[in-house]
Design a protein around this motif. Structure first.
Motif, PDB file in Angstrom:
ATOM      1  N   ALA A  65       5.175   8.320   4.607  1.00  0.00           N
ATOM      2  CA  ALA A  65       5.099   7.247   3.619  1.00  0.00           C
ATOM      3  C   ALA A  65       6.502   6.903   3.162  1.00  0.00           C
ATOM      4  O   ALA A  65       7.375   7.780   3.078  1.00  0.00           O
ATOM      5  N   VAL A  66       6.741   5.617   2.879  1.00  0.00           N
ATOM      6  CA  VAL A  66       8.033   5.200   2.336  1.00  0.00           C
ATOM      7  C   VAL A  66       7.808   4.485   1.010  1.00  0.00           C
ATOM      8  O   VAL A  66       6.780   3.832   0.803  1.00  0.00           O
ATOM      9  N   PHE A  67       8.787   4.628   0.121  1.00  0.00           N
ATOM     10  CA  PHE A  67       8.697   4.090  -1.235  1.00  0.00           C
ATOM     11  C   PHE A  67       9.905   3.206  -1.520  1.00  0.00           C
ATOM     12  O   PHE A  67      11.044   3.687  -1.544  1.00  0.00           O
ATOM     13  N   PHE A  68       9.650   1.913  -1.714  1.00  0.00           N
ATOM     14  CA  PHE A  68      10.707   0.988  -2.112  1.00  0.00           C
ATOM     15  C   PHE A  68      10.649   0.803  -3.626  1.00  0.00           C
ATOM     16  O   PHE A  68       9.563   0.787  -4.211  1.00  0.00           O
ATOM     17  N   GLY A  69      11.798   0.605  -4.232  1.00  0.00           N
ATOM     18  CA  GLY A  69      11.799   0.337  -5.672  1.00  0.00           C
ATOM     19  C   GLY A  69      13.201   0.325  -6.224  1.00  0.00           C
ATOM     20  O   GLY A  69      14.065   1.084  -5.762  1.00  0.00           O
TER      21      GLY A  69
ATOM     22  N   GLY B 105      14.885   2.941 -11.761  1.00  0.00           N
ATOM     23  CA  GLY B 105      13.993   3.071 -12.903  1.00  0.00           C
ATOM     24  C   GLY B 105      12.533   2.842 -12.611  1.00  0.00           C
ATOM     25  O   GLY B 105      11.687   2.934 -13.506  1.00  0.00           O
ATOM     26  N   THR B 106      12.180   2.571 -11.344  1.00  0.00           N
ATOM     27  CA  THR B 106      10.778   2.317 -11.008  1.00  0.00           C
ATOM     28  C   THR B 106      10.035   3.586 -10.611  1.00  0.00           C
ATOM     29  O   THR B 106       8.810   3.567 -10.469  1.00  0.00           O
ATOM     30  N   GLY B 107      10.757   4.701 -10.398  1.00  0.00           N
ATOM     31  CA  GLY B 107      10.093   5.960 -10.058  1.00  0.00           C
ATOM     32  C   GLY B 107      10.153   6.335  -8.600  1.00  0.00           C
ATOM     33  O   GLY B 107       9.439   7.233  -8.151  1.00  0.00           O
ATOM     34  N   LYS B 108      11.028   5.695  -7.836  1.00  0.00           N
ATOM     35  CA  LYS B 108      11.126   5.952  -6.398  1.00  0.00           C
ATOM     36  C   LYS B 108      11.425   7.423  -6.106  1.00  0.00           C
ATOM     37  O   LYS B 108      10.750   8.054  -5.287  1.00  0.00           O
TER      38      LYS B 108
ATOM     39  N   HIS C 129       6.168   6.922  12.440  1.00  0.00           N
ATOM     40  CA  HIS C 129       6.025   5.583  11.878  1.00  0.00           C
ATOM     41  C   HIS C 129       5.182   5.666  10.609  1.00  0.00           C
ATOM     42  O   HIS C 129       4.140   6.340  10.595  1.00  0.00           O
ATOM     43  N   PRO C 130       5.593   5.033   9.529  1.00  0.00           N
ATOM     44  CA  PRO C 130       4.865   5.151   8.264  1.00  0.00           C
ATOM     45  C   PRO C 130       3.432   4.637   8.344  1.00  0.00           C
ATOM     46  O   PRO C 130       3.187   3.545   8.842  1.00  0.00           O
ATOM     47  N   ASN C 131       2.508   5.450   7.852  1.00  0.00           N
ATOM     48  CA  ASN C 131       1.128   5.000   7.679  1.00  0.00           C
ATOM     49  C   ASN C 131       1.028   4.088   6.466  1.00  0.00           C
ATOM     50  O   ASN C 131       0.204   3.175   6.423  1.00  0.00           O
ATOM     51  N   THR C 132       1.878   4.373   5.467  1.00  0.00           N
ATOM     52  CA  THR C 132       1.790   3.686   4.180  1.00  0.00           C
ATOM     53  C   THR C 132       3.179   3.320   3.675  1.00  0.00           C
ATOM     54  O   THR C 132       4.102   4.120   3.742  1.00  0.00           O
ATOM     55  N   VAL C 133       3.269   2.090   3.163  1.00  0.00           N
ATOM     56  CA  VAL C 133       4.477   1.631   2.480  1.00  0.00           C
ATOM     57  C   VAL C 133       4.094   1.314   1.041  1.00  0.00           C
ATOM     58  O   VAL C 133       3.079   0.654   0.790  1.00  0.00           O
ATOM     59  N   VAL C 134       4.891   1.799   0.086  1.00  0.00           N
ATOM     60  CA  VAL C 134       4.620   1.565  -1.331  1.00  0.00           C
ATOM     61  C   VAL C 134       5.800   0.808  -1.944  1.00  0.00           C
ATOM     62  O   VAL C 134       6.949   1.253  -1.854  1.00  0.00           O
ATOM     63  N   PHE C 135       5.508  -0.351  -2.534  1.00  0.00           N
ATOM     64  CA  PHE C 135       6.503  -1.085  -3.311  1.00  0.00           C
ATOM     65  C   PHE C 135       6.295  -0.726  -4.782  1.00  0.00           C
ATOM     66  O   PHE C 135       5.185  -0.851  -5.302  1.00  0.00           O
ATOM     67  N   LEU C 136       7.354  -0.289  -5.443  1.00  0.00           N
ATOM     68  CA  LEU C 136       7.265   0.101  -6.853  1.00  0.00           C
ATOM     69  C   LEU C 136       7.936  -0.948  -7.732  1.00  0.00           C
ATOM     70  O   LEU C 136       9.047  -1.389  -7.441  1.00  0.00           O
ATOM     71  N   THR C 137       7.258  -1.344  -8.793  1.00  0.00           N
ATOM     72  CA  THR C 137       7.843  -2.244  -9.778  1.00  0.00           C
ATOM     73  C   THR C 137       7.565  -1.698 -11.167  1.00  0.00           C
ATOM     74  O   THR C 137       6.476  -1.165 -11.414  1.00  0.00           O
ATOM     75  N   ALA C 138       8.537  -1.793 -12.055  1.00  0.00           N
ATOM     76  CA  ALA C 138       8.325  -1.395 -13.462  1.00  0.00           C
ATOM     77  C   ALA C 138       8.186  -2.684 -14.261  1.00  0.00           C
ATOM     78  O   ALA C 138       9.158  -3.200 -14.809  1.00  0.00           O
ATOM     79  N   ASP C 139       6.975  -3.216 -14.274  1.00  0.00           N
ATOM     80  CA  ASP C 139       6.716  -4.510 -14.926  1.00  0.00           C
ATOM     81  C   ASP C 139       6.624  -4.341 -16.433  1.00  0.00           C
ATOM     82  O   ASP C 139       5.619  -3.851 -16.951  1.00  0.00           O
TER      83      ASP C 139
END
Length: 524
Positions: free
Chosen positions: A226-230, A233-236, A334-344
């Motif tokens: 899994a990969v985490f974009f952010g 301050g979004t918690g990546k 290869h990533p099964n999951t991609v997570v985009f993080l936003t601190a809205d």
């Protein structure tokens, strides 16, 4: 160290040159030289002075024929002429001629086919420690035959004369692709070293068909990646340091035909309000050999992680092996999951939603999060912030180049993409409250384990997002953000206000396919 190794850089010094000292030796040198002190935990603590973060208006790229058609010139990628670089380089090398120098020889890129050998020449032992702990360290045999493909020369003590020297201030970070040199001076903030090298990688890899990512990554027991974009301050870093999954890397990766690979050999975590219980892996990694920047200590040299009197951008640098369950290979499938993080901070983005390929490309190009009141002068209420590709300052090509690579990877590897809001719920910042970290972890866990694949979804009519009706171990009422607001009309106004800002920001990208545009929030 033999002086000949710096001859190609035209650097010579009458003092000592230390090459690839151990972390312990670098810490000892830094303390002796008065660069920092040891915290109770053993971490080296330094104060970086005036510059406590990156200085984006002082980062330049030398304008050269070889790259002119490829660089996305503008407010982020500022051009500078080669003669300006040459004059500053001569001044810096002269300045270093009576200094002890600390050289790190290593590389970035955990996959052999795409690794890049680097040399970092440092004025300060503490910054050499940063390089040693954050970049990938060669074995003895590799070190014998080390030939740098890119060099970084770092001289915090040298101050430019601003416009007289052809730059904007006393500090400058200049990337020269033809000479394969990065020149950094006037700032002691070590993040400039790290980010300039990764900016180079983010430019070179797409030319080889590799998708460079400003993201963290981890791997499950079954080998699922899994990969985490952010943005900051979004918690990546917090969410990728999962005790149930092995950490591949903290901040920068490439996605090639074989899978993903970490650029670095360490982590550079924000430490403001670091919680020993909630972020135990990071907390425990800040021990001897780690570097703490601008962290305030009490009278017993214990870090005061809640103290932002020097800066809110307090940082800790440590090698990835300081994380108990790190995958030291730095490579994943290869990533099964991609997570985009936003601190809205507006409190209107759903806590988790699933994205189509086009939706993923839209939100990747948008790179949305919020700045909060009080974090910068003049900001009195939450402000929408957009950083293309979740890392615009480090992406030297046009965002469409990187978005196209993302879209291709999603289709080729059947990757699921989720948008996760780690920001506010029940109202905007000041009225609502920050999303419960345990709930966020549960949502991410469900996504990573495939438990959201077959559930029912509702369409958020404003943001055009697919919101799951049920997530294991998460209260159903918080999944639709409107349900958490007492004043529903105010929610609608805030949501529509943010949707308009998405549209306004996206206009800068010019020609984009209609399919991607259709994934945008709705305007009324």
């Amino acid at each position: 160290m033999n002086l000949n190794c710096l001859e190609e850089l035209h650097i010579s010094t009458s003092k000592k040159i230390f090459r690839n000292l151990s972390a312990a030796s670098l810490v000892e040198n830094a303390v002796k030289r008065g660069e920092g002190i040891l915290a109770e935990s053993g971490a080296l603590v330094v104060n970086t002075g005036k510059y406590t973060g990156r200085s984006p208006k002082d980062r330049f790229i030398v304008r050269q024929d070889s790259i002119n058609g490829l660089i996305n010139w503008g407010d982020v990628n500022l051009p500078i002429e080669e003669n300006v670089f040459n004059k500053l380089f001569d001044k810096v090398t002269k300045y270093l001629s009576d200094k002890d120098l600390f050289v790190f020889d290593g590389y970035v890129g955990a996959m052999e086919e795409y690794k890049m050998n680097i040399r970092v020449v440092n004025e300060y032992a503490s910054e050499a420690l940063m390089s040693t702990q954050l970049f990938r360290r060669p074995c003895e045999e590799e070190l014998k035959n080390h030939c740098p493909e890119f060099n970084v020369v770092v001289a915090p003590g040298f101050k430019a004369n601003g416009k007289e020297d052809g730059v904007n201030s006393e500090a400058f970070i200049i990337i020269n692709f033809d000479k394969k040199v990065i020149l950094i001076a006037g700032t002691q903030y070590s993040g400039e070293i790290k980010k300039s090298i990764f900016s180079v990688m983010n430019f070179l890899l797409p030319l080889k068909g590799v998708f460079p990512m400003h993201c963290s990554a981890n791997i499950g027991e079954a080998g699922d990646t899994a990969v985490f974009f952010g943005l900051s301050g979004t918690g990546k870093t917090t969410l990728s340091a999962d005790p149930d999954r092995k950490l591949i890397g903290d901040d920068e990766h490439g996605w090639c035909d074989k899978g993903i690979f970490n650029f670095e050999g360490g982590c550079y975590a924000k430490t403001i309000k670091l919680d020993k219980e909630k972020e135990a892996q990071i907390y425990n990694a800040l021990r001897f050999g780690a570097l703490l920047e601008n962290v305030v200590l009490d009278e017993n040299n214990r870090p005061l992680f809640d103290d932002d009197s020097l800066t809110e951008n307090t940082r800790g640098a440590y090698p990835v092996e300081y994380i108990d369950n790190a995958d030291l290979s730095g490579v994943g499938q290869h990533p099964n999951t991609v997570v985009f993080l936003t601190a809205d901070a507006f409190g209107v983005i759903p806590p988790i939603s699933k994205l189509t390929k086009e939706g993923a490309m839209y939100h990747f190009m948008s790179g949305y999060t919020s700045k909060l009141a009080g974090t910068e002068r003049g900001i009195t209420e939450p402000k929408a912030t957009f950083s293309a590709c979740f890392g615009e300052p480090f992406m030297l090509m046009k965002p469409t180049v990187y978005a196209k690579l993302l879209g291709e990877k999603i289709i080729n590897h059947n990757t699921e993409v989720y948008l996760v809001n780690t920001g506010w719920t029940g109202g905007e910042y000041g009225t609502g409250k920050r999303m419960n970290l345990n709930y966020t972890r549960a949502m991410v866990k469900a996504a990573l384990e495939g438990k959201l694949r077959d559930v029912e979804y509702d369409l958020d009519e404003i943001f055009n997002l697919y919101v799951p009706k049920v997530v294991p171990n998460v209260p159903q009422e918080i999944l639709n953000p409107k349900n958490t607001w007492v004043d529903k009309e105010k929610y609608d106004l805030k949501a529509k206000e943010l949707a308009k800002q998405f549209h306004k920001n996206f206009q800068k990208f010019g020609e984009v396919s209609e399919d991607i545009k259709k994934a945008a929030p709705k305007t009324f």
